[in-house]
Write a protein that holds these residues in place. Sequence first.
Motif, short mmCIF file in Angstrom:
data_model
loop_
_atom_site.label_atom_id
_atom_site.label_comp_id
_atom_site.label_asym_id
_atom_site.label_seq_id
_atom_site.Cartn_x
_atom_site.Cartn_y
_atom_site.Cartn_z
N SER A 154 17.26 -18.36 43.92
CA SER A 154 15.79 -17.99 43.86
C SER A 154 15.14 -18.18 42.67
O SER A 154 15.93 -18.66 41.69
N ALA A 155 13.78 -18.50 42.74
CA ALA A 155 13.07 -18.74 41.40
C ALA A 155 13.37 -17.86 40.39
O ALA A 155 13.80 -18.02 39.10
N ARG A 156 13.34 -16.45 40.74
CA ARG A 156 13.75 -15.58 39.90
C ARG A 156 15.09 -15.48 39.22
O ARG A 156 15.13 -15.66 37.77
N LEU A 157 16.31 -16.01 39.74
CA LEU A 157 17.49 -16.31 39.35
C LEU A 157 17.43 -17.31 38.49
O LEU A 157 18.15 -17.23 37.19
N LEU A 158 16.91 -18.37 38.85
CA LEU A 158 16.76 -19.67 37.85
C LEU A 158 16.14 -19.25 36.58
O LEU A 158 16.55 -19.68 35.55
N ALA A 159 15.06 -18.63 36.81
CA ALA A 159 14.19 -18.31 35.42
C ALA A 159 15.18 -17.35 34.64
O ALA A 159 15.15 -17.50 33.41
N GLU A 160 15.83 -16.40 35.27
CA GLU A 160 16.65 -15.57 34.26
C GLU A 160 17.68 -16.49 33.44
O GLU A 160 17.92 -16.57 32.47
N GLY A 170 15.99 -14.60 51.79
CA GLY A 170 17.04 -15.48 51.84
C GLY A 170 16.87 -16.89 51.37
O GLY A 170 17.68 -17.74 51.57
N GLY A 171 15.60 -17.15 50.95
CA GLY A 171 15.34 -18.45 50.60
C GLY A 171 15.73 -18.71 49.27
O GLY A 171 16.26 -18.20 48.55
N GLY A 172 14.82 -19.92 48.60
CA GLY A 172 15.04 -20.49 47.32
C GLY A 172 14.93 -21.83 47.21
O GLY A 172 14.63 -22.56 48.12
N HIS A 173 15.62 -22.27 46.27
CA HIS A 173 15.48 -23.84 46.09
C HIS A 173 17.08 -24.32 46.12
O HIS A 173 18.04 -23.44 45.47
N ARG A 174 17.05 -25.32 46.52
CA ARG A 174 18.36 -26.06 46.78
C ARG A 174 18.41 -27.45 46.44
O ARG A 174 17.14 -28.24 46.79
N ILE A 175 19.55 -28.21 46.14
CA ILE A 175 19.37 -29.69 46.11
C ILE A 175 20.50 -30.35 46.90
O ILE A 175 21.58 -29.60 47.25
N ASP A 176 20.10 -31.25 47.37
CA ASP A 176 21.12 -32.14 48.33
C ASP A 176 22.17 -32.90 47.20
O ASP A 176 21.40 -33.96 47.03
N ALA A 177 23.23 -32.24 46.98
CA ALA A 177 24.03 -32.97 45.83
C ALA A 177 25.01 -33.45 46.13
O ALA A 177 25.88 -32.77 46.95
N ARG A 178 25.82 -34.60 45.69
CA ARG A 178 27.13 -34.90 46.00
C ARG A 178 28.19 -34.25 44.93
O ARG A 178 27.68 -34.00 43.89
N ALA A 179 29.31 -34.11 45.49
CA ALA A 179 30.43 -33.57 44.27
C ALA A 179 30.88 -34.93 43.42
O ALA A 179 31.17 -34.53 42.19
N VAL A 180 30.97 -35.94 44.31
CA VAL A 180 31.35 -37.24 43.48
C VAL A 180 30.50 -38.38 43.73
O VAL A 180 29.91 -38.28 44.89
N LEU A 181 30.10 -39.08 42.72
CA LEU A 181 29.09 -40.07 42.85
C LEU A 181 29.68 -41.23 43.38
O LEU A 181 30.77 -41.57 42.75
N PRO A 182 29.03 -42.11 44.03
CA PRO A 182 29.65 -43.55 44.32
C PRO A 182 29.28 -44.31 43.04
O PRO A 182 28.59 -43.96 42.17
N PRO A 183 29.95 -45.53 42.91
CA PRO A 183 29.75 -46.37 41.89
C PRO A 183 28.21 -46.60 42.02
O PRO A 183 27.46 -46.89 43.15
N VAL A 184 27.49 -46.84 40.70
CA VAL A 184 26.12 -47.20 40.66
C VAL A 184 25.93 -48.90 39.92
O VAL A 184 26.43 -48.71 38.74
N GLU A 185 25.41 -49.56 40.62
CA GLU A 185 25.27 -50.93 39.72
C GLU A 185 23.87 -50.84 39.33
O GLU A 185 22.78 -50.65 40.20
N LEU A 186 23.60 -51.19 37.91
CA LEU A 186 22.40 -51.23 37.42
C LEU A 186 22.01 -52.88 36.73
O LEU A 186 23.18 -53.33 36.24
N THR A 187 20.87 -53.05 36.86
CA THR A 187 20.81 -54.53 35.99
C THR A 187 20.76 -54.21 34.57
O THR A 187 20.40 -52.88 34.26
N PRO A 188 20.91 -55.12 33.93
CA PRO A 188 20.92 -54.83 32.17
C PRO A 188 19.48 -54.22 31.97
O PRO A 188 19.33 -53.25 31.05
N GLY A 189 18.24 -54.47 32.39
CA GLY A 189 17.04 -53.99 32.16
C GLY A 189 17.01 -52.67 32.65
O GLY A 189 16.40 -51.63 31.79
#
Length: 120
Positions: A30-36, A66-85
Motif C-alpha cells: 500500500s502507498a501508506r506502508l511505502l510512505a512509512e 487488498g490493493g496497492g502497488h506492485r512491480i513485475d520484477a525478476r529475481a535474477v536478471l539476464p545478461p544485458v548488452e549495452l553499447t559504449p554510448g
Amino acid sequence: MASVQPYLSRVERAHRLIEELRARAPRPLSARLLAERLGVTVRTVERDVADLVSAGVPIRTRRGAGGGHRIDARAVLPPVELTPGEAAALVAALAAIGPRSSASAQSAMAKLVRSLCEET
C-alpha cells in the motif's frame, strides 16, 4: 523495521521505492506502508510511482481493499548488452547523483567503468 533517514533525495527515494516493491513482488504494498518505510507522505509515494510509471517502470496499481502497488520484477536478471554510448550515459547519470549513494549504485558504477575501460 529499520529506521528511515528523515530525508532522501528523489533519486535515492525512487531507488528505495523500487527495491521495496521488488522485495515484496509479486505481492502489492500500500502507498501508506511505502510512505512509512520511506519516511515520506502518501502523496509523495503516489507522485513518485506516477513518475516511475511514466518513465517505463512496470509498476501496477490496484485501488481498493487488498490493493496497492506492485512491480513485475525478476529475481535474477539476464545478461544485458549495452553499447559504449549507453554505458557512458549510465556512468554520467550515476556520477551526477553520486555513485556512493548506495551499495547498489557503487557496484553498478564499478561494473560500468570496468566495461568501458580497457585494462592496461
